[in-house]
Each structure stands twice: as structure tokens, then as C-alpha cells.
Design a protein around this motif. Structure first.
Motif, PDB file in Angstrom:
ATOM      1  N   ILE A  34       0.871  -1.182   0.000  1.00  0.00           N
ATOM      2  CA  ILE A  34       0.000   0.000   0.000  1.00  0.00           C
ATOM      3  C   ILE A  34       0.905   1.228   0.000  1.00  0.00           C
ATOM      4  N   ARG A  35       0.886   1.981  -1.099  1.00  0.00           N
ATOM      5  CA  ARG A  35       1.700   3.197  -1.209  1.00  0.00           C
ATOM      6  C   ARG A  35       0.912   4.278  -1.929  1.00  0.00           C
ATOM      7  N   ASP A  36       1.162   5.522  -1.532  1.00  0.00           N
ATOM      8  CA  ASP A  36       0.492   6.648  -2.188  1.00  0.00           C
ATOM      9  C   ASP A  36       0.888   6.705  -3.658  1.00  0.00           C
ATOM     10  N   GLY A  37      -0.104   6.834  -4.505  1.00  0.00           N
ATOM     11  CA  GLY A  37       0.154   6.957  -5.929  1.00  0.00           C
ATOM     12  C   GLY A  37       0.474   5.656  -6.631  1.00  0.00           C
ATOM     13  N   LYS A  38       0.408   4.530  -5.906  1.00  0.00           N
ATOM     14  CA  LYS A  38       0.710   3.223  -6.487  1.00  0.00           C
ATOM     15  C   LYS A  38      -0.513   2.322  -6.378  1.00  0.00           C
ATOM     16  N   PRO A  39      -0.648   1.341  -7.280  1.00  0.00           N
ATOM     17  CA  PRO A  39      -1.770   0.397  -7.151  1.00  0.00           C
ATOM     18  C   PRO A  39      -1.606  -0.450  -5.895  1.00  0.00           C
ATOM     19  N   GLU A  40      -2.714  -0.812  -5.290  1.00  0.00           N
ATOM     20  CA  GLU A  40      -2.692  -1.611  -4.067  1.00  0.00           C
ATOM     21  C   GLU A  40      -2.877  -3.081  -4.410  1.00  0.00           C
ATOM     22  N   GLY A  41      -2.062  -3.929  -3.789  1.00  0.00           N
ATOM     23  CA  GLY A  41      -2.199  -5.352  -4.055  1.00  0.00           C
ATOM     24  C   GLY A  41      -0.943  -6.120  -3.720  1.00  0.00           C
ATOM     25  N   PHE A  42      -0.854  -7.364  -4.203  1.00  0.00           N
ATOM     26  CA  PHE A  42       0.300  -8.219  -3.946  1.00  0.00           C
ATOM     27  C   PHE A  42       1.362  -7.981  -5.022  1.00  0.00           C
ATOM     28  N   PHE A  43       2.576  -7.668  -4.578  1.00  0.00           N
ATOM     29  CA  PHE A  43       3.656  -7.336  -5.503  1.00  0.00           C
ATOM     30  C   PHE A  43       4.995  -7.857  -4.977  1.00  0.00           C
ATOM     31  N   TYR A  44       6.006  -7.714  -5.845  1.00  0.00           N
ATOM     32  CA  TYR A  44       7.406  -7.878  -5.463  1.00  0.00           C
ATOM     33  C   TYR A  44       8.101  -6.546  -5.726  1.00  0.00           C
ATOM     34  N   LEU A  45       9.204  -6.312  -5.031  1.00  0.00           N
ATOM     35  CA  LEU A  45       9.988  -5.100  -5.238  1.00  0.00           C
ATOM     36  C   LEU A  45      11.406  -5.465  -5.680  1.00  0.00           C
ATOM     37  N   ASP A  46      11.896  -4.756  -6.679  1.00  0.00           N
ATOM     38  CA  ASP A  46      13.276  -4.916  -7.149  1.00  0.00           C
ATOM     39  C   ASP A  46      14.090  -3.756  -6.606  1.00  0.00           C
ATOM     40  N   HIS A  47      14.957  -4.047  -5.639  1.00  0.00           N
ATOM     41  CA  HIS A  47      15.836  -3.026  -5.069  1.00  0.00           C
ATOM     42  C   HIS A  47      17.159  -3.095  -5.847  1.00  0.00           C
ATOM     43  N   ARG A  48      17.373  -2.157  -6.730  1.00  0.00           N
ATOM     44  CA  ARG A  48      18.585  -2.211  -7.539  1.00  0.00           C
ATOM     45  C   ARG A  48      19.466  -0.990  -7.346  1.00  0.00           C
ATOM     46  N   THR A  49      20.750  -1.183  -7.569  1.00  0.00           N
ATOM     47  CA  THR A  49      21.732  -0.111  -7.485  1.00  0.00           C
ATOM     48  C   THR A  49      22.343   0.104  -8.859  1.00  0.00           C
ATOM     49  N   VAL A  50      22.518   1.367  -9.239  1.00  0.00           N
ATOM     50  CA  VAL A  50      23.070   1.712 -10.549  1.00  0.00           C
ATOM     51  C   VAL A  50      24.221   2.691 -10.358  1.00  0.00           C
ATOM     52  N   ASP A  51      25.322   2.482 -11.092  1.00  0.00           N
ATOM     53  CA  ASP A  51      26.448   3.406 -10.974  1.00  0.00           C
ATOM     54  C   ASP A  51      26.189   4.647 -11.827  1.00  0.00           C
ATOM     55  N   MET A  52      26.774   5.767 -11.424  1.00  0.00           N
ATOM     56  CA  MET A  52      26.485   7.037 -12.075  1.00  0.00           C
ATOM     57  C   MET A  52      27.219   7.210 -13.400  1.00  0.00           C
ATOM     58  N   LYS A  53      28.396   6.624 -13.538  1.00  0.00           N
ATOM     59  CA  LYS A  53      29.223   6.897 -14.712  1.00  0.00           C
ATOM     60  C   LYS A  53      28.709   6.200 -15.969  1.00  0.00           C
ATOM     61  N   TYR A  54      28.414   4.892 -15.864  1.00  0.00           N
ATOM     62  CA  TYR A  54      28.017   4.120 -17.042  1.00  0.00           C
ATOM     63  C   TYR A  54      26.573   3.628 -16.987  1.00  0.00           C
ATOM     64  N   ASN A  55      25.890   3.912 -15.882  1.00  0.00           N
ATOM     65  CA  ASN A  55      24.505   3.461 -15.697  1.00  0.00           C
ATOM     66  C   ASN A  55      24.390   1.939 -15.712  1.00  0.00           C
ATOM     67  N   LEU A  56      25.427   1.258 -15.227  1.00  0.00           N
ATOM     68  CA  LEU A  56      25.392  -0.200 -15.105  1.00  0.00           C
ATOM     69  C   LEU A  56      24.715  -0.591 -13.793  1.00  0.00           C
ATOM     70  N   ILE A  57      23.951  -1.666 -13.842  1.00  0.00           N
ATOM     71  CA  ILE A  57      23.287  -2.172 -12.640  1.00  0.00           C
ATOM     72  C   ILE A  57      24.311  -2.988 -11.855  1.00  0.00           C
ATOM     73  N   THR A  58      24.589  -2.583 -10.645  1.00  0.00           N
ATOM     74  CA  THR A  58      25.617  -3.254  -9.846  1.00  0.00           C
ATOM     75  C   THR A  58      25.040  -4.180  -8.776  1.00  0.00           C
ATOM     76  N   ASP A  59      23.722  -4.089  -8.537  1.00  0.00           N
ATOM     77  CA  ASP A  59      23.117  -4.986  -7.551  1.00  0.00           C
ATOM     78  C   ASP A  59      21.621  -5.094  -7.803  1.00  0.00           C
ATOM     79  N   VAL A  60      21.090  -6.294  -7.659  1.00  0.00           N
ATOM     80  CA  VAL A  60      19.660  -6.560  -7.776  1.00  0.00           C
ATOM     81  C   VAL A  60      19.250  -7.415  -6.579  1.00  0.00           C
TER      82      VAL A  60
END
Length: 257
Positions: free
Chosen positions: A20-46
Motif C-alpha cells: 500500500i503506497r500513495d500513488g501506487k496500485p494496491e495489491g500483492f507485488f514484489y519489489l526490485d531493489h537495484r543499485t546503478v552506478d552514475m558513470k556508465y549506468n550499469l546495474i551493480t546490484d539486484v
């Protein structure tokens, strides 16, 4: 009598979490917590969690994992307002990482003064209210919040009482976490010239990375049920995105040569 918190469980995918979040649909979901580096925009963690796990919960442990595994020398991070918690601010400051976190708007009860109207005097360890009355330190609770309370005898005849508190005993209480200085350090970073420049980059990196995953790689929906399957989809999607970034970068290097 303690009331137990109701936890909703999906009948078709028990690994998911009810979000349940403001501005988001309510229901059952998963969340992807990812990290991206600033220089090349590579994903360094998922890192995938059920949708009811707050963004801030896994953050510091995932940051430490990346530093240990890849020997990253992290100098600065830019985060959205969901990460503006006292433990994260303290953790980043103790790690000597320049942190910029978006401002989170708190809405006090209508007609009452917001907390920032009360000035903290660090030398005397007290707050001063808009009417220039002092709120002295009283105690610290188990969660690490110091409580500063006003004198009801002063407050009950104050012309600003109706804008200050609705308590029956005319006492105003303001809380301050023992690590509040770390939060103020983050706020000052956000308002600085380097901080503003760094936060603008966030829209070009992590937000663009998520948008690319959703629009071009079918990551708006889970293809299979269960946390292991969703984690696999998230990792595969990130791998494909990184391959594209690497190919583009190598092509640019070749053209320069």
C-alpha cells in the motif's frame, strides 16, 4: 490488550507481499531493489523482496555487500525520500559516504505548527517554541527518541496554544532521535551545490534503468510465481540491460579510436 496486526497472504503466490503506497496500485507485488552506478549506468546490484518490505530495510546490507564483493570505493549516493530514515543517514555518515536523499514531506495536523517551527538549541539541549518558551529534555524512549516537553503553566495562557498542541494538559512534546544530527547532515548535503548536481543524476540513472526494464524488457509484470522465479527474472533482465550498456560503450570507444 494488544491488537495483532493483520498480514494479508496471497492464496496464489504466498511469497509476494501486500503493498500500500500513495500513488501506487494496491495489491500483492514484489519489489526490485537495484543499485546503478552514475558513470556508465550499469546495474551493480539486484535484490528482490516481497512488496511489503520497505525500500530502506535491505539498503545498508546490500551496499556493504557490493563494497566487499566488488571492492567498490563508494564516494557518494543519491536516494529517493523512501530512504530518509535515521539509521540509513547514520550508516552512510559513519561509512564516510556523501549522501543526498530527497526531502520527505510530513503533514502535521491541520492548524498546528510543523516541527521545524521549533528551534533546537544543541548547547543547552532544549527546544524553543514559536512563542520563545523552552521545551526541556525529559526522557529518552527505547527507540532512541529524546522527548522535550513544555511547561503547562506557561502554555495554558499562551496566545499560540491552539496552533501548538491539542493535548488536554496543555503540554507540548517534541521528539528528537539520538542520531538526528546525521539526518541534518544529509539535509545539508541535499541543499549544497554538489548535492543538487548529484541528485539530478538520479533521474538519468536509476529511474531510467527501471523505465527501460519495464518498457523494453517486460519487467512490469512477473512471468512466474514465487520469489526464486521473480529473482531469476530480475537478474536476467539486469544482465541484458548491462550487456546493452557495455555494447554501446564499447562501440563509442571504437568510434573514437
Amino acid at each position: 490488550m494488544n491488537e495483532e496486526k493483520e498480514i494479508k497472504v496471497s492464496k496464489t503466490d504466498p511469497d509476494s507481499g501486500y503493498m500500500i503506497r500513495d500513488g501506487k496500485p494496491e495489491g500483492f507485488f514484489y519489489l526490485d531493489h537495484r543499485t546503478v552506478d552514475m558513470k556508465y549506468n550499469l546495474i551493480t546490484d539486484v535484490y528482490v523482496t516481497p512488496g511489503n518490505v520497505h525500500d530502506s530495510v535491505p539498503y545498508l546490507s546490500r551496499l556493504d555487500r557490493q563494497q566487499k564483493r566488488f571492492e567498490f570505493k563508494v564516494e557518494a549516493v543519491a536516494l529517493d525520500s523512501g530512504y530518509l530514515t535515521t539509521p540509513i543517514c547514520r550508516g552512510l555518515q559513519s561509512r564516510k559516504i556523501f549522501a543526498v536523499i530527497a526531502h520527505r514531506r510530513f503533514h502535521p495536523k491541520q492548524g498546528l505548527f510543523p516541527k521545524w517551527k521549533f528551534t533546537f538549541d544543541a548547547e543547552r539541549n532544549l527546544y524553543v517554541c514559536p512563542a520563545s518558551h523552552e521545551l526541556n529534555y525529559r526522557t529518552t524512549d527505547r527507540k532512541g527518541y529524546r522527548q522535550y516537553a513544555s511547561d503547562p503553566e506557561q502554555c495554558k495562557n499562551c496566545p499560540l496554544l491552539g496552533q501548538c498542541t491539542q493535548s488536554q494538559n496543555h503540554r507540548k512534546v517534541v521528539t528528537r532521535h539520538v542520531w538526528e544530527d546525521s539526518k541534518e547532515w544529509v539535509r545539508n548535503n541535499r541543499l549544497s551545490t554538489p548535492g543538487k548536481k548529484l541528485y539530478r543524476k538520479r533521474k538519468e540513472t536509476i529511474e531510467r534503468s527501471f523505465a527501460d526494464a519495464k518498457e523494453l524488457h517486460g519487467f512490469r509484470y512477473c512471468r512466474l510465481r514465487g520469489l526464486p522465479n521473480v529473482r531469476e527474472q530480475a537478474l536476467m533482465t539486469a544482465a541484458v540491460q548491462n550487456m546493452k550498456k557495455m555494447a554501446i560503450h564499447l562501440d563509442r570507444l571504437e568510434k573514437r579510436g
